[in-house]
Design an enzyme around this catalytic site. Structure first.
Site, PDB file in Angstrom:
ATOM      1  N   GLU A 221       1.239  33.138 -16.998  1.00 31.48           N
ATOM      2  CA  GLU A 221       1.091  34.399 -16.266  1.00 31.48           C
ATOM      3  C   GLU A 221       2.147  34.514 -15.170  1.00 31.48           C
ATOM      4  O   GLU A 221       2.647  33.504 -14.665  1.00 31.48           O
ATOM      5  CB  GLU A 221      -0.296  34.464 -15.608  1.00 31.48           C
ATOM      6  CG  GLU A 221      -1.291  35.373 -16.310  1.00 31.48           C
ATOM      7  CD  GLU A 221      -0.973  36.867 -16.185  1.00 31.48           C
ATOM      8  OE1 GLU A 221       0.199  37.254 -15.988  1.00 31.48           O
ATOM      9  OE2 GLU A 221      -1.912  37.661 -16.289  1.00 31.48           O
TER      10      GLU A 221
ATOM     11  N   LYS B  67      -2.307  35.008  -5.537  1.00 28.92           N
ATOM     12  CA  LYS B  67      -2.692  35.649  -4.269  1.00 28.92           C
ATOM     13  C   LYS B  67      -4.145  35.292  -3.981  1.00 28.92           C
ATOM     14  O   LYS B  67      -5.052  36.039  -4.345  1.00 28.92           O
ATOM     15  CB  LYS B  67      -2.596  37.167  -4.402  1.00 28.92           C
ATOM     16  CG  LYS B  67      -1.217  37.757  -4.508  1.00 28.92           C
ATOM     17  CD  LYS B  67      -1.355  39.283  -4.578  1.00 28.92           C
ATOM     18  CE  LYS B  67      -0.034  39.956  -4.803  1.00 28.92           C
ATOM     19  NZ  LYS B  67      -0.195  41.409  -5.048  1.00 28.92           N
TER      20      LYS B  67
ATOM     21  N   GLY C 199       4.529  41.129 -17.764  1.00 26.57           N
ATOM     22  CA  GLY C 199       4.964  40.529 -16.511  1.00 26.57           C
ATOM     23  C   GLY C 199       5.560  39.138 -16.592  1.00 26.57           C
ATOM     24  O   GLY C 199       6.415  38.782 -15.786  1.00 26.57           O
TER      25      GLY C 199
ATOM     26  N   ASP D 258      -4.047  37.680  -9.421  1.00 25.98           N
ATOM     27  CA  ASP D 258      -4.368  38.531  -8.270  1.00 25.98           C
ATOM     28  C   ASP D 258      -5.892  38.519  -8.077  1.00 25.98           C
ATOM     29  O   ASP D 258      -6.425  37.596  -7.472  1.00 25.98           O
ATOM     30  CB  ASP D 258      -3.805  39.925  -8.594  1.00 25.98           C
ATOM     31  CG  ASP D 258      -3.862  40.900  -7.432  1.00 25.98           C
ATOM     32  OD1 ASP D 258      -3.718  40.468  -6.287  1.00 25.98           O
ATOM     33  OD2 ASP D 258      -4.032  42.108  -7.690  1.00 25.98           O
TER      34      ASP D 258
ATOM     35  N   PHE E 100       2.257  43.410  -2.136  1.00 28.74           N
ATOM     36  CA  PHE E 100       2.714  43.761  -3.472  1.00 28.74           C
ATOM     37  C   PHE E 100       4.168  43.333  -3.661  1.00 28.74           C
ATOM     38  O   PHE E 100       5.022  43.592  -2.809  1.00 28.74           O
ATOM     39  CB  PHE E 100       2.571  45.269  -3.696  1.00 28.74           C
ATOM     40  CG  PHE E 100       2.706  45.643  -5.137  1.00 28.74           C
ATOM     41  CD1 PHE E 100       1.627  45.531  -6.001  1.00 28.74           C
ATOM     42  CD2 PHE E 100       3.919  46.081  -5.636  1.00 28.74           C
ATOM     43  CE1 PHE E 100       1.757  45.842  -7.340  1.00 28.74           C
ATOM     44  CE2 PHE E 100       4.064  46.400  -6.982  1.00 28.74           C
ATOM     45  CZ  PHE E 100       2.982  46.282  -7.833  1.00 28.74           C
TER      46      PHE E 100
HETATM   47  P1  IMP Z   1      -5.530  40.378 -11.873  1.00 30.95           P
HETATM   48  O1  IMP Z   1      -6.306  40.679 -13.115  1.00 30.95           O
HETATM   49  O2  IMP Z   1      -5.976  41.248 -10.731  1.00 30.95           O
HETATM   50  O3  IMP Z   1      -5.512  38.929 -11.499  1.00 30.95           O
HETATM   51  O4  IMP Z   1      -4.085  40.892 -12.090  1.00 30.95           O
HETATM   52  C1  IMP Z   1      -3.142  40.245 -12.789  1.00 30.95           C
HETATM   53  C2  IMP Z   1      -2.032  41.189 -13.159  1.00 30.95           C
HETATM   54  O5  IMP Z   1      -1.829  42.249 -12.208  1.00 30.95           O
HETATM   55  C3  IMP Z   1      -0.724  40.435 -13.164  1.00 30.95           C
HETATM   56  O6  IMP Z   1      -0.514  39.820 -14.399  1.00 30.95           O
HETATM   57  C4  IMP Z   1       0.280  41.520 -12.856  1.00 30.95           C
HETATM   58  O7  IMP Z   1       0.670  42.132 -14.054  1.00 30.95           O
HETATM   59  C5  IMP Z   1      -0.463  42.485 -11.982  1.00 30.95           C
HETATM   60  N1  IMP Z   1      -0.144  42.272 -10.549  1.00 30.95           N
HETATM   61  C6  IMP Z   1      -0.937  41.700  -9.611  1.00 30.95           C
HETATM   62  N2  IMP Z   1      -0.321  41.653  -8.416  1.00 30.95           N
HETATM   63  C7  IMP Z   1       0.898  42.203  -8.600  1.00 30.95           C
HETATM   64  C8  IMP Z   1       2.033  42.434  -7.721  1.00 30.95           C
HETATM   65  O8  IMP Z   1       2.057  42.112  -6.518  1.00 30.95           O
HETATM   66  N3  IMP Z   1       3.118  43.026  -8.297  1.00 30.95           N
HETATM   67  C9  IMP Z   1       3.158  43.392  -9.617  1.00 30.95           C
HETATM   68  N4  IMP Z   1       2.135  43.188 -10.455  1.00 30.95           N
HETATM   69  C10 IMP Z   1       1.011  42.604  -9.957  1.00 30.95           C
HETATM   70 MG    MG Z   2       0.586  40.342 -15.945  1.00 34.00          MG
END
Ligand code: IMP
Ligand code: MG
Length: 184
Positions: free
Chosen positions: A107, A139, A53, A111, A160
């Site tokens: 990053e 977020k 990402g 999320d 999203f």
């Molecule tokens: P976390 O572990 O839930 O904080 O997720 C982090 C990862 O989820 C990010 O590095 C993204 O790859 C993916 N992610 C979270 N939200 C989104 C979104 O809105 N669109 C696309 N990928 C997302």
């Molecule tokens: Mg990511």
């Protein structure tokens, strides 16, 4: 975004609408690059973009640091653990020693915070001197675990998004700006 026409983009089975344009993204990246450079250039940091990402953000950010820096990509490989029901994530790609280093994680978005929590824990185990977190988006409403964010592009709502590195089921990473999901 030409004229007043809103260009809806179809990614797989979902529709997305323009959310943050290229100029706005460039402003966020430039500001963050200045902050990182100001604070960390004397630390000889090692930058760790999290694939896939953050590839576009990392590329634009690194070009604007204004000093020669070390860079190493990392990635989470997800696989189903046959012993348990949960999904286990393993970190791959550490080519260099993190011991005693200032490590700057790059990053795309924080999320729930689980990814960053795992990564920070791993870097502590690898005896990094300090870990700094740079993320283009956050977020806060989606957070399940608190993680420190040292440098942030902008906070967004709990919707999203795709584009500028972020995907929807593997597609859309190449879109040059950010689109948000149209809820049906
Ligand atoms: P976390 O572990 O839930 O904080 O997720 C982090 C990862 O989820 C990010 O590095 C993204 O790859 C993916 N992610 C979270 N939200 C989104 C979104 O809105 N669109 C696309 N990928 C997302
Ligand atoms: Mg990511």
């Amino acid at each position: 975004m030409k004229g007043s026409k809103v260009e809806i983009v179809q990614v797989l089975d979902k529709k997305f609408t323009p959310y943050i344009n290229q100029e706005e993204i460039a402003e966020l990246v430039t500001r963050v690059a200045k902050e990182v450079s100001r604070d960390l250039r004397n630390e000889k940091p090692i930058f760790l973009p999290v694939l896939n990402g953050s590839f576009m953000f990392a590329s634009d950010l690194m070009k604007q640091l204004g000093f020669p820096a070390e860079l190493s990509f990392i990635k989470f490989s997800s696989y189903q653990n046959t012993e348990t029901t949960g999904t286990v994530k393993e970190l791959i790609g550490f080519e260099r020693s993190m011991k005693g280093r200032t490590v700057v994680v790059i990053e795309d978005i924080v999320d729930t915070g689980y990814t960053m929590q795992t990564l920070i824990q791993t870097l502590k185990e690898k005896e990094a001197k300090q870990v700094k977190v740079v993320t283009l988006f956050s977020k806060p409403e989606a957070r399940k675990v608190e993680v420190p964010i040292d440098y942030l592009g902008m906070e967004i709502g709990n919707n999203f998004i795709v584009g500028y590195g972020l995907d929807y089921n593997g597609e859309g990473r190449n879109l040059p700006c950010i689109y948000e999901l149209v809820k049906d």
